[in-house]
Design a protein around this motif. Structure first.
Motif, PDB file in Angstrom:
ATOM      1  N   ILE A  44     -10.520  -8.938   7.642  1.00 15.77           N
ATOM      2  CA  ILE A  44      -9.430  -8.312   8.404  1.00 15.77           C
ATOM      3  C   ILE A  44      -8.115  -8.455   7.641  1.00 15.77           C
ATOM      4  O   ILE A  44      -7.263  -7.553   7.666  1.00 15.77           O
ATOM      5  N   PHE A  45      -7.930  -9.546   6.927  1.00 17.49           N
ATOM      6  CA  PHE A  45      -6.724  -9.726   6.109  1.00 17.49           C
ATOM      7  C   PHE A  45      -6.613  -8.618   5.075  1.00 17.49           C
ATOM      8  O   PHE A  45      -5.587  -7.929   4.969  1.00 17.49           O
ATOM      9  N   HIS A  46      -7.668  -8.418   4.292  1.00 13.16           N
ATOM     10  CA  HIS A  46      -7.619  -7.409   3.234  1.00 13.16           C
ATOM     11  C   HIS A  46      -7.589  -5.992   3.810  1.00 13.16           C
ATOM     12  O   HIS A  46      -6.964  -5.102   3.228  1.00 13.16           O
ATOM     13  N   LEU A  47      -8.256  -5.782   4.935  1.00 17.12           N
ATOM     14  CA  LEU A  47      -8.282  -4.443   5.533  1.00 17.12           C
ATOM     15  C   LEU A  47      -6.896  -4.026   5.997  1.00 17.12           C
ATOM     16  O   LEU A  47      -6.463  -2.888   5.753  1.00 17.12           O
ATOM     17  N   LEU A  48      -6.185  -4.936   6.672  1.00 12.01           N
ATOM     18  CA  LEU A  48      -4.847  -4.605   7.156  1.00 12.01           C
ATOM     19  C   LEU A  48      -3.870  -4.411   5.992  1.00 12.01           C
ATOM     20  O   LEU A  48      -3.024  -3.508   6.029  1.00 12.01           O
ATOM     21  N   ARG A  49      -3.984  -5.226   4.986  1.00 14.49           N
ATOM     22  CA  ARG A  49      -3.101  -5.050   3.830  1.00 14.49           C
ATOM     23  C   ARG A  49      -3.436  -3.762   3.088  1.00 14.49           C
ATOM     24  O   ARG A  49      -2.536  -3.050   2.636  1.00 14.49           O
ATOM     25  N   ARG A  50      -4.722  -3.470   2.975  1.00  9.34           N
ATOM     26  CA  ARG A  50      -5.138  -2.253   2.283  1.00  9.34           C
ATOM     27  C   ARG A  50      -4.510  -1.021   2.913  1.00  9.34           C
ATOM     28  O   ARG A  50      -4.198  -0.041   2.230  1.00  9.34           O
ATOM     29  N   GLN A  51      -4.299  -1.055   4.209  1.00  6.30           N
ATOM     30  CA  GLN A  51      -3.792   0.114   4.918  1.00  6.30           C
ATOM     31  C   GLN A  51      -2.422   0.539   4.421  1.00  6.30           C
ATOM     32  O   GLN A  51      -2.064   1.718   4.513  1.00  6.30           O
ATOM     33  N   LEU A  52      -1.643  -0.396   3.846  1.00  5.44           N
ATOM     34  CA  LEU A  52      -0.318  -0.039   3.329  1.00  5.44           C
ATOM     35  C   LEU A  52      -0.227  -0.104   1.809  1.00  5.44           C
ATOM     36  O   LEU A  52       0.438   0.738   1.191  1.00  5.44           O
ATOM     37  N   VAL A  53      -0.851  -1.096   1.186  1.00  9.34           N
ATOM     38  CA  VAL A  53      -0.653  -1.248  -0.257  1.00  9.34           C
ATOM     39  C   VAL A  53      -1.434  -0.204  -1.048  1.00  9.34           C
ATOM     40  O   VAL A  53      -1.099   0.076  -2.204  1.00  9.34           O
ATOM     41  N   ARG A  54      -2.444   0.398  -0.446  1.00  8.49           N
ATOM     42  CA  ARG A  54      -3.185   1.459  -1.111  1.00  8.49           C
ATOM     43  C   ARG A  54      -2.450   2.785  -0.928  1.00  8.49           C
ATOM     44  O   ARG A  54      -1.926   3.061   0.152  1.00  8.49           O
ATOM     45  N   ARG A  55      -2.434   3.614  -1.943  1.00 10.38           N
ATOM     46  CA  ARG A  55      -1.744   4.911  -1.864  1.00 10.38           C
ATOM     47  C   ARG A  55      -2.657   5.912  -1.152  1.00 10.38           C
ATOM     48  O   ARG A  55      -3.179   6.854  -1.745  1.00 10.38           O
ATOM     49  N   SER A 113     -11.116   5.967  -2.309  1.00 14.08           N
ATOM     50  CA  SER A 113     -11.571   4.994  -3.299  1.00 14.08           C
ATOM     51  C   SER A 113     -10.499   4.638  -4.322  1.00 14.08           C
ATOM     52  O   SER A 113     -10.787   3.951  -5.297  1.00 14.08           O
ATOM     53  N   VAL A 114      -9.248   5.092  -4.117  1.00 14.56           N
ATOM     54  CA  VAL A 114      -8.186   4.807  -5.071  1.00 14.56           C
ATOM     55  C   VAL A 114      -8.005   3.294  -5.217  1.00 14.56           C
ATOM     56  O   VAL A 114      -8.200   2.528  -4.269  1.00 14.56           O
ATOM     57  N   ASP A 115      -7.665   2.850  -6.405  1.00 15.89           N
ATOM     58  CA  ASP A 115      -7.504   1.421  -6.676  1.00 15.89           C
ATOM     59  C   ASP A 115      -6.324   0.844  -5.895  1.00 15.89           C
ATOM     60  O   ASP A 115      -5.322   1.526  -5.635  1.00 15.89           O
ATOM     61  N   TYR A 116      -6.429  -0.436  -5.573  1.00 19.06           N
ATOM     62  CA  TYR A 116      -5.351  -1.147  -4.888  1.00 19.06           C
ATOM     63  C   TYR A 116      -5.565  -2.635  -5.090  1.00 19.06           C
ATOM     64  O   TYR A 116      -6.643  -3.084  -5.505  1.00 19.06           O
ATOM     65  N   ASP A 117      -4.540  -3.403  -4.814  1.00 21.14           N
ATOM     66  CA  ASP A 117      -4.623  -4.854  -4.911  1.00 21.14           C
ATOM     67  C   ASP A 117      -4.075  -5.448  -3.618  1.00 21.14           C
ATOM     68  O   ASP A 117      -2.879  -5.344  -3.337  1.00 21.14           O
ATOM     69  N   SER A 118      -4.933  -6.048  -2.829  1.00 16.91           N
ATOM     70  CA  SER A 118      -4.517  -6.617  -1.546  1.00 16.91           C
ATOM     71  C   SER A 118      -4.454  -8.136  -1.587  1.00 16.91           C
ATOM     72  O   SER A 118      -4.318  -8.783  -0.552  1.00 16.91           O
ATOM     73  N   THR A 119      -4.552  -8.734  -2.769  1.00 14.65           N
ATOM     74  CA  THR A 119      -4.583 -10.184  -2.858  1.00 14.65           C
ATOM     75  C   THR A 119      -3.175 -10.783  -2.842  1.00 14.65           C
ATOM     76  O   THR A 119      -2.179 -10.090  -3.071  1.00 14.65           O
ATOM     77  N   LEU A 120      -3.126 -12.089  -2.562  1.00 11.23           N
ATOM     78  CA  LEU A 120      -1.910 -12.887  -2.682  1.00 11.23           C
ATOM     79  C   LEU A 120      -2.191 -14.043  -3.635  1.00 11.23           C
ATOM     80  O   LEU A 120      -3.326 -14.544  -3.674  1.00 11.23           O
TER      81      LEU A 120
END
Length: 967
Positions: free
Chosen positions: A773-784, A558-565
């Motif tokens: 799917i866009f946010h899920l794939l980005r979340r996989q790397l941009v989230r710690r 549940s750690v915070d992240y930002d997957s937006t552009l």
């Protein structure tokens, strides 16, 4: 038509030959063409066939060959002082015949000598007598033994007596080493191996100090086993006894590879000898191992909750080599034999990809196998088949087979395989195989040097078959003599290799008996003092490119992240991924896809799945992350949606838009894989577990096909962190959905992944829109947070009219773990909520809209694990009059998510909410095979979810059974 292979060393003419008349004799052809590369022994058949074609039709051969053959239609003068004759003299013809016989004898020693090699330490049966190695088989007799004959490159000699030729052939090909290399097609490689073997006059070490070091290594190999045997009676250790030469072999391999520029070696091996290697090669402290035997030391890393048995644990250290420090890592492994092989290859490829230019030299894979496993486990073939492909090559691996000559318990070789050797599977990649006697440690070191040099020169696989034996059973509590009495009667009388080698050195005056005993006492003393007994281990030498996982340890999902552009960036990247070079001729269907993407980039039409997925990759690359995707047909996409690789219809040239983004960025690699699931998924797991800053994706052609890789999923992906503390962010894309395509093309077996979920070990998601799917794939790397991601991806939804998203969805929000009701509604009218995941949502939505069901709300659970309970309750909270909660799925009741997720809802039952199920009835198969039956079932699933009342009696039973369970 020119000669097919490179030239071999030329042979001088026969001194006493005066005239040779061409009569079609192949021996004559060989000598007339002795200066030509066509005269290589490999090409005799080619030359003979070519000449026969010339005789039938001169115009059918290349002009250069035609002139050569025409020139020998007349007598050819070899000695101008002698007048020509009309026929070949009998003594010359006999000399040619004898020389040809010797040539054939030499050829067959090279080809079949390994079958007669004296390389089995058990000596239970003499080597077979092979007619092909008998001089009489070629018409040579005792009178020929002292006659000199020409040899090509054997030790540089021009002429040798046949007796000496045979002696050297036996020593080279039928001694302690049996060499298989004549099956190799590449002439350069074959000649290189031949020269290395035939120019070596002896396997012996060059000096006494080298011999004493070898004895010290054998002393260490035997010493740790003796110590454990005495102190921990009856405990499993899978000892190396009988194969102690393995320790000097690995030591030599590491030092020689380091001398040639290798800075990292990753070792994969199963149980046998593993503890020995950890202590004597990698430098693990003996005291740590002893505590593991005593149960007083936890071998699991601090962040691993369960740990593993001591002979599964990995280890790493830094050792000094002639060219500097070398990082040595032994991979963690489960009990599934050989499954570690592709994992190691993937880890090595990741390490190589970090380097610029010297990756294949700088990082080396060493795979240690058992004989029965090497022959019997299919993943060995898959791993070998990957070795020369673009996606999976690591520049050659060194394979070491610890050949016990017996299966894991009692099986004989003829029950363990259908091939002559356990290593025959390696012939598929034309790897040279060296079968060496484990009781001849100096020959073992020679073969090791040869194997390392071969790999470093040709960047291809090579195999060392260390023929040895197992002094005990499969483990130390086993009694192998019950089923192998003859073998173990010999073994129990047979001295260990250390004893044999020590006697050799004592007789040669290299050491004394006191020296030998002193070595053993010194080693045993070091063990008792808990001293490192390997070569000195260096402190963290920082000599290799490595990555840190520290920042990801202990992170919560549940750690915070930002997957937006931001919108400008999104539009800019969207335009770039739709660009095609001028003059590039696209297939009409592909051109339509790219035209649509250009419109999506400007916002003229909503995004589809393929566009959003590709844009996710582009955004990650732009931010400096790397992306690696592999799987069957991933470049285009099985369902024609991805088109990450475009092909010119005029010339077949490939264009990858993600390779041509503006400005600097990360690296994008996408590979259509070979037809393998187990080997490829293991490779990608190994890659992802070594590279936290790369989005590593494996896509199954259909989700069902991941069944073939279940061992990788069970033993590594879902349990690797719990057992070994190994983090990994591998993403698996598994096409899933019921479209009437039958049992093997419908279900990715969601239930299997959910059954394996615990301790936040993986993420299981079912995204249902392009933005998701866009946010899920980005979340996989941009989230710690670095955990494996299992994604049930769609098939028909890739182009579904409702499964679309506006470009603006990428600039706001995030991946929604739960998606609530999307249509306008009055919350107070809602009495039934239907929960679902995936494609069935759109079937439910269309039917509800058609029937104007104002009392039914639809909620999508997009992340099934870790279950987003707070988000779920948030979506339910507006419905004060809720009476029925229904889980709807396409899968049969005994499959899918139902039985793995229903306990999440049970606390709600205390509010008098009835819980029900809507889906296919229980079934042994995942889906029906007839399309009309599929449609009937799908219609009933939707109707049951929307219209059928929940049975209160069934719900009550669930309440009483589960009320006390925590959600």
């Amino acid at each position: 038509m020119g000669p097919p292979h490179r030239a071999t060393r030329s042979r001088p003419p026969i001194e006493d030959t005066q005239w040779i008349f061409q009569d079609g004799n192949m021996n004559t052809l060989k000598y007339l063409f002795e200066e030509s590369s066509a005269c290589a022994e490999d090409n005799v058949g080619f030359l003979e066939d070519l000449y026969e074609r010339f005789q039938r039709d001169p115009e059918s051969v290349d002009p250069s060959w035609r002139e050569k053959f025409k020139s020998i239609q007349e007598p050819v003068r070899l000695h101008p002082a002698t007048p020509p004759t009309a026929t070949m003299p009998a003594d010359i013809e006999e000399a040619l015949r004898k020389q040809a016989a010797v040539d054939r004898l030499i050829y067959h020693y090279r080809t079949r000598g390994h079958q007669a090699a004296d390389n089995n330490p058990l000596k239970l049966a003499p080597p077979p007598a092979l007619p092909d190695l008998d001089p009489a088989h070629y018409g040579l007799d005792a009178a020929d033994l002292d006659r000199p004959f020409y040899v090509d490159i054997m030790r540089g000699s021009k002429k040798l007596p046949l007796r000496e030729i045979i002696a050297r052939l036996k020593r080279t090909y039928c001694g302690a080493i049996g060499s298989e290399y004549m099956h190799i097609v590449d002439s350069e490689i074959k000649q290189w191996v031949r020269e290395r073997l035939e120019t070596a006059t002896t396997w012996a070490l060059p000096d006494a100090e080298s011999q004493r070091w070898l004895l010290r290594m054998l002393t260490a190999a035997e010493g740790i086993e003796k110590y454990l045997h005495r102190k921990y009676v009856g405990q499993k250790r899978f000892s190396l006894e009988g194969a102690e030469s393995m320790i000097p072999l690995l030591d030599e391999l590491i030092q020689r590879a380091g001398d040639q520029g290798t800075q990292e070696i990753v070792i994969g091996m199963a149980h046998r000898g593993r503890l020995n290697v950890l202590i004597n090669i990698l430098g693990k402290k003996p005291g740590s191992l002893f505590q593991e035997f005593e149960g007083t030391y936890t071998s699991a890393p601090p962040h691993a909750s369960a740990g593993d048995v001591k002979y599964h644990m990995g280890f790493s250290s830094d050792l000094q080599t002639p060219k500097g420090p070398l990082h040595l890592a032994m991979a963690f492994n489960p009990s599934h034999l050989e499954i570690i092989s592709p994992v190691v290859e993937g880890s090595v490829r990741a390490r190589q990809d970090r380097r610029d230019g010297d990756g294949e030299t700088g990082v080396l894979a060493v795979l240690v196998h058992g004989d029965a496993a090497f022959a019997g486990q299919g993943v060995v073939m898959e791993t070998l088949n990957m070795a020369e492909t673009r996606a999976y090559t690591t520049g050659g691996s060194i394979h070491i087979v610890i050949n016990n000559q017996i299966g894991f318990t009692t099986s004989n070789p003829f029950d363990a395989r259908s091939t002559l050797y356990c290593t025959d599977v390696a012939n598929m990649v034309q790897a040279p195989v060296f079968h060496v006697n484990g009781d001849d440690p100096e020959a073992v070191l020679f073969v090791t040097q040869l194997a390392v040099d071969y790999r470093m020169r040709f960047k291809r696989d090579v195999v060392i078959d260390l023929i040895c034996y197992r002094r005990h059973g499969h483990n130390e509590a086993d009694e192998p003599a019950v089923t192998q009495p003859a073998m173990y009667r010999f073994i129990r009388q047979h001295p260990p290799v250390r004893r044999l080698y020590a006697e050799t050195l004592i007789q040669a005056g290299v050491i004394s008996r006191e020296d030998e005993l002193g070595m053993e006492e010194d080693y045993q003393g070091s063990l008792k003092r808990d001293e490192i007994v390997s070569r000195p281990v260096l402190p963290d030498a920082a000599s290799y490119l490595k990555t840190s996982w520290d920042r990801y340890l202990g992170a919560e999902w549940s750690v915070d992240y930002d997957s937006t552009l931001d919108l400008d960036t999104a539009r800019g990247l969207a335009g770039q991924i739709a660009r095609v070079p001028d003059g590039f001729s696209l297939h009409s269907r592909t051109a339509a896809v790219m035209d649509s993407r250009r419109k999506m980039a400007t916002g003229e039409i909503p995004m589809d799945w393929g566009f959003a997925e590709t844009l996710a990759y582009a955004s990650l690359l732009k931010e400096g992350y790397n992306v690696r995707i592999s799987g069957q047909d991933v470049g285009r996409g099985t369902f024609f949606h991805r088109h990450a690789v475009l092909y010119d219809q005029d010339n077949g040239a490939a264009h990858v838009p993600l390779h041509h983004l503006d400005g600097p960025g990360g690296k994008f690699h996408i590979y259509d894989s070979l037809l393998s699931e187990e080997g490829v998924l293991g490779f990608e797991y190994g890659y992802a577990s070594s590279e936290p800053e790369t989005l590593v994706i494996w896509e199954a052609q259909f989700g069902d096909f991941a069944n073939n890789a279940q061992v990788v999923i069970d033993q590594f992906i879902t349990s690797g962190e719990t057992k070994w503390g190994r983090l990994c962010a591998l993403t698996m894309l598994l096409p899933h959905g019921y479209e009437g395509q039958g049992p093997e093309h419908s279900s990715a077996r969601l239930e299997r992944y959910l059954q394996l979920c615990a301790e936040q070990n993986v993420q299981v998601c079912v995204p249902s829109s392009p933005a998701q799917i866009f946010h899920l794939l980005r979340r996989q790397l941009v989230r710690r947070y670095r955990k494996p991601l299992i994604v049930m991806t769609p098939k028909s939804l890739l182009r579904h009219k409702l499964a679309i998203s506006p470009l603006e969805d990428l600039t706001r929000g995030h991946f929604h773990n739960v998606i609530g009701e999307i249509d306008p509604h009055d919350p107070d009218k809602i009495t039934r909520v239907v929960l679902c995941s995936g494609k069935v949502f759109y079937d439910l939505l269309e039917t509800r809209r058609k029937e104007h069901l104002e009392h039914v709300a639809l909620i999508r659970i997009e992340q099934l694990y870790p279950f987003p309970f707070d988000y779920f309750l948030e979506q339910l909270s507006p419905f004060n009059n809720l009476r029925e909660l229904v889980w709807c799925q396409e899968e049969p009741e005994n499959q899918g998510a139902w039985h793995q997720i229903k306990h999440r809802f049970l606390s709600l039952l205390e509010k008098d909410i009835l819980l029900g199920y809507a889906g296919r009835p229980m079934s042994a198969a995942p889906a029906v095979g007839q399309f009309h039956r599929h449609l009937e079932q799908q219609k009933k699933v939707v109707e049951d979810a929307l219209f059928r009342a929940v049975n209160p009696q069934q719900s009550v039973r669930i309440v009483h059974a589960h009320r006390s369970h925590s959600p």
